[in-house]
Enzyme design. Sequence first.
Site, PDB file in Angstrom:
ATOM      1  N   GLU A   1       0.809  -1.213   0.000  1.00  0.00           N
ATOM      2  CA  GLU A   1       0.000   0.000   0.000  1.00  0.00           C
ATOM      3  C   GLU A   1       0.846   1.267   0.000  1.00  0.00           C
ATOM      4  O   GLU A   1       1.923   1.311   0.594  1.00  0.00           O
ATOM      5  CB  GLU A   1      -0.899   0.021   1.233  1.00  0.00           C
ATOM      6  CG  GLU A   1      -1.929  -1.074   1.255  1.00  0.00           C
ATOM      7  CD  GLU A   1      -2.706  -1.095   2.554  1.00  0.00           C
ATOM      8  OE1 GLU A   1      -3.129  -0.020   3.017  1.00  0.00           O
ATOM      9  OE2 GLU A   1      -2.875  -2.188   3.117  1.00  0.00           O
TER      10      GLU A   1
ATOM     11  N   CYS B   1       3.026   8.469   1.313  1.00  0.00           N
ATOM     12  CA  CYS B   1       3.420   7.546   2.379  1.00  0.00           C
ATOM     13  C   CYS B   1       3.709   6.200   1.722  1.00  0.00           C
ATOM     14  O   CYS B   1       2.815   5.603   1.111  1.00  0.00           O
ATOM     15  CB  CYS B   1       2.291   7.421   3.401  1.00  0.00           C
ATOM     16  SG  CYS B   1       2.630   6.246   4.729  1.00  0.00           S
TER      17      CYS B   1
ATOM     18  N   CYS C   1       4.884  -6.860   8.208  1.00  0.00           N
ATOM     19  CA  CYS C   1       5.799  -6.351   9.229  1.00  0.00           C
ATOM     20  C   CYS C   1       5.921  -7.379  10.348  1.00  0.00           C
ATOM     21  O   CYS C   1       4.963  -8.072  10.669  1.00  0.00           O
ATOM     22  CB  CYS C   1       5.266  -5.026   9.791  1.00  0.00           C
ATOM     23  SG  CYS C   1       6.361  -4.225  10.993  1.00  0.00           S
TER      24      CYS C   1
ATOM     25  N   CYS D   1       3.361  -4.645  16.587  1.00  0.00           N
ATOM     26  CA  CYS D   1       2.637  -3.607  17.330  1.00  0.00           C
ATOM     27  C   CYS D   1       1.153  -3.971  17.379  1.00  0.00           C
ATOM     28  O   CYS D   1       0.531  -4.237  16.350  1.00  0.00           O
ATOM     29  CB  CYS D   1       2.830  -2.246  16.677  1.00  0.00           C
ATOM     30  SG  CYS D   1       4.557  -1.709  16.653  1.00  0.00           S
TER      31      CYS D   1
ATOM     32  N   CYS E   1      -1.727  -2.221  15.080  1.00  0.00           N
ATOM     33  CA  CYS E   1      -1.427  -1.987  13.668  1.00  0.00           C
ATOM     34  C   CYS E   1      -1.893  -3.134  12.780  1.00  0.00           C
ATOM     35  O   CYS E   1      -1.594  -4.305  13.046  1.00  0.00           O
ATOM     36  CB  CYS E   1       0.077  -1.776  13.498  1.00  0.00           C
ATOM     37  SG  CYS E   1       0.567  -1.450  11.784  1.00  0.00           S
TER      38      CYS E   1
ATOM     39  N   GLU F   1       8.856  -1.877   8.821  1.00  0.00           N
ATOM     40  CA  GLU F   1       9.778  -1.102   9.656  1.00  0.00           C
ATOM     41  C   GLU F   1      10.994  -0.755   8.802  1.00  0.00           C
ATOM     42  O   GLU F   1      11.793  -1.640   8.464  1.00  0.00           O
ATOM     43  CB  GLU F   1      10.177  -1.924  10.874  1.00  0.00           C
ATOM     44  CG  GLU F   1      11.414  -1.452  11.628  1.00  0.00           C
ATOM     45  CD  GLU F   1      11.330   0.001  12.082  1.00  0.00           C
ATOM     46  OE1 GLU F   1      12.224   0.785  11.701  1.00  0.00           O
ATOM     47  OE2 GLU F   1      10.376   0.342  12.797  1.00  0.00           O
TER      48      GLU F   1
ATOM     49  N   CYS G   1      -2.361   2.503   7.371  1.00  0.00           N
ATOM     50  CA  CYS G   1      -1.466   1.434   6.928  1.00  0.00           C
ATOM     51  C   CYS G   1      -2.079   0.052   7.092  1.00  0.00           C
ATOM     52  O   CYS G   1      -2.580  -0.285   8.150  1.00  0.00           O
ATOM     53  CB  CYS G   1      -0.156   1.484   7.721  1.00  0.00           C
ATOM     54  SG  CYS G   1       0.683   3.055   7.655  1.00  0.00           S
TER      55      CYS G   1
END
Length: 344
Positions: A86, A99, A106, A110, A113, A154, A328
């Site tokens: 994305e 962005c 990932c 987290c 997220c 990240e 995100c």
Amino acid sequence: MNIYDHTLSGLAGVLKDEPAFRAKQIYKWLFAGTAVEEMTNIPKALREKLKANYYTDLPRIYTKLVSKIDGTVKYLFLMEDGAGIESVVMPYKHGLTICVSTQVGCRMGCSFCASTVDGLLRNLTAGEIAGQVLAAQKDLGKPIRHIVMMGSGEPLDNFDNVMTFLENAMHEEGMGISARHITLSTCGLIDGIRRLEEKHLKINLAISLHAPTDALRRRIMPVAKSTTVEALTESCVDYFRSSGRRITFEYALIRDVNDRKEHAMLLAKLLKKDAEFHVNLIPVNSIREKAYQKSERHAVAEFAEILKKAGIEATVRRKMGADINAACGQLRKTVLDETKGNSK
């Protein structure tokens, strides 16, 4: 290999048997978003050779959503291997900001997220990161002069590819984007921050902090188990002193988890350092897999006021593309879930 993975010096090495000026010509064409077959001052035989030996296409647009509220555009791009990533283009008074994602998924874990729900599939190459900027720019027909690495992944966990991308993004013969217009967002990998400091790139740094204490941060962010908030903020002080660039701390406000008065006071105390810090308060996005809820409006305002009274600059992020789920990982996750559902 993706041809956009090359720096100018790397391309010159590949084209060492060509006239010395040829690499710069091709490099400028590439990072202007021009297809190899459209490079009119490059011999046809060389263009065909590049097409035969490299992957030369920009990412393909699989889905494009445009916000009716603020004009934000969200893309789901397909890479050469079919991986979906994305990117979001946001219109501001100063121009377009994109962005970009730096990984497919990932592994940081987290808990608030969507990007991390299915874990990390792979790193993106430097060319695949650049391709998001170039493909969006070509689709919109407008220049993009601001980049934030805040999409899926990240960036400091994909350090080498990200550094190559930054070299091409900032090179005057490449994208020519100023370091002042580039922001890297990290969940706080201190070794990566130190390595970034040593590069002397002077880009902006944003830290996903989200909690003022080690105990609470480790509950929200598994990566926090390897460090402390004190060590993290000290590494940010060093980056500020080295680069002169203000540090932004991203703080996702989660109702009844990290949004109380005492959290704001602890955060203000933590950030009382000899550096220029800014706190970006972000009411958390709801995702199906998590139970977290967005903080009440009054709690957000009170949190910001406590920080300001303590001398800490704080703003509440304006939500862009609310009607297209522009945060995100949300679009990719939705498409993957629909695809799995249709295949049953």
